[in-house]
Design an enzyme around this catalytic site. Sequence first.
Site, short mmCIF file in Angstrom:
data_model
loop_
_atom_site.label_atom_id
_atom_site.label_comp_id
_atom_site.label_asym_id
_atom_site.label_seq_id
_atom_site.Cartn_x
_atom_site.Cartn_y
_atom_site.Cartn_z
CG HIS A 470 -1.78 1.19 1.38
ND1 HIS A 470 -3.14 1.19 1.05
CD2 HIS A 470 -1.50 2.33 1.89
CE1 HIS A 470 -3.79 2.30 1.37
NE2 HIS A 470 -2.69 3.16 1.66
CD GLU A 471 1.45 3.62 3.67
OE1 GLU A 471 1.59 4.66 3.14
OE2 GLU A 471 0.52 3.38 4.50
CG HIS A 474 0.26 6.21 -0.76
ND1 HIS A 474 -0.93 7.02 -1.08
CD2 HIS A 474 -0.28 5.77 0.44
CE1 HIS A 474 -1.98 6.85 -0.64
NE2 HIS A 474 -1.68 5.68 0.39
N GLY A 606 -11.40 15.78 8.27
CA GLY A 606 -11.63 16.56 7.03
C GLY A 606 -12.46 15.59 6.03
CE1 TYR A 607 -11.92 10.01 4.55
CE2 TYR A 607 -10.94 11.10 6.35
CZ TYR A 607 -10.83 10.17 5.31
OH TYR A 607 -9.67 9.55 5.10
ZN ZN Z 1 -2.93 5.24 1.85
#
Ligand code: ZN
Length: 684
Positions: A470-471, A474, A606-607
Site C-alpha cells: 500500500h505505502e 503512494h 476533513g471528511y
Molecule cells: Zn494510503
Amino acid sequence: MSHNPLLMPVGLPDFENTRPEHVEPAIRQLIAQADAARQTLEKNAQPNWSAVEALTDAYEPLMHAWGVVNHLMNVANSAPLREAHQAIQAQVIMCFMRASQSQPLFEATRALRDGPLFSALSPAQQRTVDKRLLDARLSGLDLQGAARQEFNTLEQELSELETRFGNNVLDATKAWALTLTRAEDVAGLPQSLLAMTAAAARAAGDAQATAAKGPWRLTLDFPVMGPFMKHAQRRDLREQVYRAFITRASEGTHDNTPVMERILVLRARKAALLGFKTYAELSLATKMAPGVSEVDRLLEELRTASLGHAQQDLAELQALQPGSPVALWDVEFLSERLREARFNFTEEELRPYFPLPVVLEGLFALLKRLFGITVTPANGTAPVWHKDVMFFHVDRDGQRVASFYLDAYSRPENKRGGAWADECISRRRRLDVSTAPARLPVGYLCCNQTPPVEGKPSLMTFREVETLFHEFGHGLQHMLTTVDVADVSGMRGVEWDAVELPSQFMENWCYHEETLLGLAQHVDTGAKLPLAMFEKLKAAKTFRAASIMLRQIYFSALDLELHHRFTPGQGSIQEVQQRIASRTTVLPPLAQDRFLCGFTHIFAGGYAAGYYSYKWAEVLSADAFSAFEDAGLSDATRVAATGRRFRDTVLALGGSAHPMEVFAAFRGRGPQTTALLRHNGLAA
Ligand code: ZN
C-alpha cells in the site's frame, strides 16, 4: 551555533547532525526569508509564470526544512524536539497563511488566468494556476465588504466548533469506564486485552491489578473496545459497552447535539457565500467526483449489490445463535466465531513465510515486471535518522529517477505507530529557465513491523505485507512522476478521493498467486507458502464483505444527506439518520443511537461530505487492477504493457491533470463498479 543543518538548500537532509536546538533558530530565519520574498513579490505581482515559480521559490526552503522537522517528529521523537516543534508551529502556519490570504498575489493569479499568457501554458501549468485560484476563492479572497467579514467570522466559529466537537468526544470517551473484577466477566478475552485492561486499572489506581487476576478496566477506546466486542462471552456486558459507545457525547456537559446542528448551519451558510447550492457541492469542488448525483449513483449501485448478501451474512450469524435474535452487540462476537471456524489460521502462523528481505526482493521484482524500474540498495550514501533505516535508488532505462528511505521497524520509544509514505524532496524543474535540470524526487516509506530478533530477519504478518505494498503505491506516485511543476508533481495536487488509487491498487497484487508465492519463503526451511494457505487468505479477504461495504455506504449516504438535502433547523438529524439507516442496514440502529455525536470524521475531521471517498477510491483501484485481469494476469507481455500504461498515466501524471482524465487515459473509459463488486464476491 556555528552550522545549522536545517539551513540548507533543498536536498538530502543531514539527519545525523540535526538536533532539536536547531529547529527554532532555523525555522525562524526561514519564516523571515519567506515573508520578505513574499512582500517583494506582492509589491510587483506579475501575471506570468515566473511569478508562480518565484512564489514556490519563496516558500520551498521553509517547506523543506519544516518537512524534515515533521518527519523527525514521526520517527525520532523526543521531549526537546516536541517542545521546539510546539514553540514554532503556529508561526509556520501563519507564515503559509499570509501567502494563501494575500490579496495582491490572488489578483496576479487571476490576471494570469484571464490574460493572454494563459493559453500558452502547458496543461500542468494551467492546472496549477487554476488550483491556486480555486483555493484562494474557497478561502474567501473573492468576497468583498460585508460578505468577506461574515465569511471570516464564520470560518473562525466553525474551526472552534469542530475543535469543541472533537474535544467533547475525547472527554466523553475518557469519562466512561467499567471495572470488571470476576473471572466470569472476562471470559473469552485474549491475553493481550487482559494485559491492556489490567494496565489501565493500575493506571487508574488499582496498584495490584494483574492480567491474570484483575481487576480489568474497560474503556471505549478502540484498541480496548474493538477486541472486547469480538471476544467477550458475557452478552450483557457487551450490550452495556455497546450502548455506552453509541451514546457517546450525546448528553450532559459533553453533548455534541447542538454543536453538530450549528456546524451544519454554518457550513451551509459558508457554501452559500461562496456561491454553492449546498456544502456537499462546495466539498466536491475540490474532488474527483463530478457531482453529488454521481456519488449517489455509485453508492446506490454498491448498496443494491450488497444488501442481499448482507442479509445472508446476518442469517449465518443467526444460525450460530438459535433461539435468540442477533442483537447489535452480538454481531462482532458472532462474526469472530464464524471467522475462527472458517479460516483456522492465525497471523502468527504465517509470519515465518514473510521475512522482510524476501518480501522486498519479490516486491522489487514485481515493480520491474510492471513498470520496468530497477530498485537498488544504496545504504550508506545518505545520512539516516536511525541505523536500521535503509536507502534505495530507483532507475529506469539506466537513468536515475528517484530515491527513497525505508524505515521498516517499530520503535515504540520514539516512532509513531501505523504506516505512511511521505515526500522528502519533490520533483521540480523551473520551466522559465530552459537549461535547468530536474530535481529528482526522494520519498519516505515508514512501516511498523517487528525488528529482527535472534539473528533472524524481520518476519512480517500478511497484513504487514499488504501495508508495505500500500505505502509503496503512494511512494511510486511520488517517485515515478514526470511532472516538472512542483504544485502538481507526484502525490501533490491529486484530489483526495483519488489519492488512494495507486496504494490500494498495489494491495491487489498480494492476492495474485504468482506474486505472493514469489515473495513468501519459510525463513528456516525455505519452503514455499502452501497453496491451500494462499487460498484461505484469498477467501478471508471477502469474509463479510457485503456487511462491511453496507456499513460504509450507510455512513457515506448519511454524510452526504446531511450536507446536501437536509436543511439545518428544519426537521431532526435523528430522523435523517433513521431514514438512511432503513435503506442501508440489515439490523436497524436502536432508537437511542446517537453515533453521529461521536462521528469525528465528518464533524471534526476533513471528511465532511467526503466520507464517500473511501468507496470511491476502492472503485478506482479495483477497476484499475481489472485492466490487468482483462489483459490476462499470466500473460507476462500484456501485463508489462498494461503496467507501462499505468506507470505513464496514474503514476507519471499524478496531480498534473484532472484525475478523471488520468483514469480514462489509463483505462480507456470512466470508472465502473463491476470490478470492486466482483473482487468482493458481490457480482450479480
Ligand atoms: Zn494510503
